[in-house]
Design a protein around this motif. Structure first.
Motif, PDB file in Angstrom:
ATOM      1  N   SER A  11       0.809  -1.213   0.000  1.00  0.00           N
ATOM      2  CA  SER A  11       0.000   0.000   0.000  1.00  0.00           C
ATOM      3  C   SER A  11       0.840   1.261   0.000  1.00  0.00           C
ATOM      4  N   VAL A 399      -3.164  13.065  -6.087  1.00  0.00           N
ATOM      5  CA  VAL A 399      -2.659  14.174  -5.282  1.00  0.00           C
ATOM      6  C   VAL A 399      -1.680  15.016  -6.094  1.00  0.00           C
ATOM      7  N   GLU A 408       0.576   9.657  -5.946  1.00  0.00           N
ATOM      8  CA  GLU A 408      -0.234   9.168  -4.837  1.00  0.00           C
ATOM      9  C   GLU A 408      -1.708   9.336  -5.198  1.00  0.00           C
ATOM     10  N   VAL A 410      -5.802   8.701  -3.811  1.00  0.00           N
ATOM     11  CA  VAL A 410      -6.689   8.498  -2.667  1.00  0.00           C
ATOM     12  C   VAL A 410      -8.099   8.276  -3.210  1.00  0.00           C
ATOM     13  N   TRP A 411      -8.926   7.575  -2.448  1.00  0.00           N
ATOM     14  CA  TRP A 411     -10.296   7.299  -2.872  1.00  0.00           C
ATOM     15  C   TRP A 411     -11.127   6.915  -1.661  1.00  0.00           C
ATOM     16  N   LYS A 412     -12.412   6.761  -1.867  1.00  0.00           N
ATOM     17  CA  LYS A 412     -13.326   6.327  -0.815  1.00  0.00           C
ATOM     18  C   LYS A 412     -13.970   5.009  -1.212  1.00  0.00           C
ATOM     19  N   LEU A 445      -7.094   2.989   1.474  1.00  0.00           N
ATOM     20  CA  LEU A 445      -7.777   3.974   0.628  1.00  0.00           C
ATOM     21  C   LEU A 445      -6.798   5.014   0.096  1.00  0.00           C
ATOM     22  N   ARG A 446      -5.527   4.634   0.086  1.00  0.00           N
ATOM     23  CA  ARG A 446      -4.463   5.519  -0.401  1.00  0.00           C
ATOM     24  C   ARG A 446      -3.327   4.640  -0.884  1.00  0.00           C
ATOM     25  N   HIS A 447      -2.713   5.017  -1.986  1.00  0.00           N
ATOM     26  CA  HIS A 447      -1.634   4.186  -2.504  1.00  0.00           C
ATOM     27  C   HIS A 447      -0.667   5.045  -3.304  1.00  0.00           C
TER      28      HIS A 447
END
Length: 479
Positions: A11, A399, A408, A410-412, A445-447
């Motif tokens: 991750s 980002v 990077e 991010v998501w929900k 929820l982030r990579h």
């Protein structure tokens, strides 16, 4: 596309380097990394297997085997037997006209629904269309809609349609024979066969099988159906229309029985100018939700179980033409159109006649029923995979708050079920048609990926407990 991109990670920032991905691209390894999805397809014999694609699960293979070309043929011939199904033809006749066809479709779908244990319902959706360009007087338009309610995420809806009205050379002629075998009894036969096969099963999300009317007069039935979904606030995650999917033979006699075209728009029809400007600023003109659906179709439906190649066409529809996916696009729903590889205009919309010893008209004799069955399998593989997978990750962002050579995302979590067990970040060269690399992001929820966001396109998709993957969410910039 295979299940994985051949590049794994955690991750956090992975060990993949910018040099690695560029070397892979230069060596032609990107297309091979996900099953050769981006490769050009050479012509193959009629019995040749389809290339690439993700291998279907055992349950999906079993479903696809049940699709019956003889039953499809019987449906096309039955619809053609009503003489004309013109929108302005008789709505009360028992053997001829659009009303007789409507009643037969409803009765047949109702019979299929008995196998669902109450999970599939069939309804007539009707309204009166006021006079318009091809509607000389107030006319009742009626859709026949079978809904198979999802067991885990019933509010997420996937729609597949064909139009059961027909026409001859004069679009206002409601009296002459217009059997409409290819346009579009073939598409209606596809959705009815899908309803028959899937009624016995329990998809996680809801599937809607719609035989719509009024297409030849102005896409009226589809507009009504899309409007109903919009007004109710339904989460329509995908819509596909099957329109003219009956023949594999072009007007010059050449055949392409292993290819189906899929038309998918770029910048969304319903996108605001502000949204379109954001899309242009990041180069996302080729990454609309409809284009992601098209990539998804190739991923899950190009395999030996369907025996088909999906030729994605980067257009909303053909020149001078329009299909029932357009009203859905106009209301902001992802939608695309399946149609045969090359239309034969010598028979389409032609009056039934014999001229110089040749028969003309849109007759069942010009349909290729095993081909229609393969088109049905493409649809089935797509719809089942969509329904069993999680929804698309929500609010995906890339980002951009700092100038770096890393990326990077991010998501929900997506709404509804089945709940994702993990996520994958995917990417491709900006000149590539399909996603070529994937990296496991776990359940975070982030990579981060050690690749420059300036050089490639990124996306994120959800993976469910049974391995079904969602379509890709294309990220917007987050500062």
């Amino acid at each position: 596309m295979s299940d994985r991109g051949g590049i794994s990670g955690t991750s956090g920032i992975s060990g993949t380097t910018r040099r690695t991905v560029l070397a892979t691209a230069a060596g032609g390894g990107i297309g091979a990394a996900l099953g050769g999805q981006g490769a050009a397809h050479a012509a193959e014999p009629d019995d040749a297997p389809a290339p690439g694609g993700r291998p279907p699960s055992r349950e999906l293979r079993a479903l696809l085997k049940e699709i019956d070309h003889e039953r499809i043929e019987a449906t096309v011939r039955k619809l053609a037997s009503f003489g004309t199904r013109h929108t302005l033809s008789s709505q009360t006749g028992r053997k001829r006209g659009i009303g007789a066809a409507r009643d037969w479709i409803r009765a047949t779908l109702t019979e299929y629904a008995k196998a669902s244990g109450g999970r599939m319902t069939v309804e007539l959706q009707s309204y009166v269309q006021e006079p318009a360009e091809r509607i000389p007087e107030p006319t009742r338009i009626t859709n026949v809609v079978a809904t198979l309610r999802g067991s885990e995420d019933p509010d997420r809806v996937h729609v597949v349609s064909g139009h059961y009205d027909s026409r001859c050379s004069d679009p206002m002629d409601a009296e002459s024979d217009a059997p409409g075998a290819d346009d579009d009894a073939s598409g209606v036969a596809v959705i009815m066969e899908l309803a028959r096969v899937m009624a016995k099963r329990k998809p996680a999300a809801t599937l809607v099988f719609a035989a719509v009317a009024g297409e030849e007069q102005g896409l009226y039935g589809a507009a009504h159906l899309a409007g109903r979904f919009k007004e109710s606030g339904a989460r329509v995650a995908a819509m596909f229309t099957n329109d003219i999917v009956g023949s594999s033979t072009a007007d010059d006699g050449t055949r392409d029985p292993r290819t189906i075209r899929l038309f998918a728009e770029g910048v969304p029809t319903a996108e605001t100018e502000e949204e379109a400007e954001v899309r242009r600023s990041v180069g996302g003109e080729n990454d609309s939700p409809s284009r992601q659906l098209a990539r998804f179709v190739r991923d899950v439906a190009e395999n030996d179980a369907t025996g088909m190649r999906v030729r994605v066409v980067y257009r909303r529809d053909r020149y001078l033409r329009g299909g029932d996916h357009i009203p859905f696009l106009e209301r902001g729903f992802p939608a695309a159109r399946f149609t045969e590889p090359a239309e034969d205009y010598a028979h389409q919309h032609q009056d039934v006649r014999v001229e110089d010893g040749k028969q003309y008209g849109d007759l069942p004799e010009f349909c290729d029923f095993p081909f229609i069955a393969r088109v049905a399998r493409v649809n089935a593989a797509t719809l089942w995979s969509l329904a069993q997978a999680p929804a698309v990750p929500a609010e995906a962002r890339i980002v951009t708050s700092a100038l770096t050579n890393e990326t990077e995302l991010v998501w929900k979590r997506p709404p509804g079920g089945p709940r994702p067990v993990r996520y994958e970040v995917v990417w491709r060269e900006t000149t590539s048609a399909g996603w070529t690399h994937a990296e496991d992001a776990g359940d975070a929820l982030r990579h981060g990926v050690d690749l420059s966001k300036d050089n490639v396109f990124f996306g994120v998709r959800a993976v469910g407990p049974d391995g079904y993957r969602s379509p890709v969410a294309f990220p917007s910039p987050q500062r």
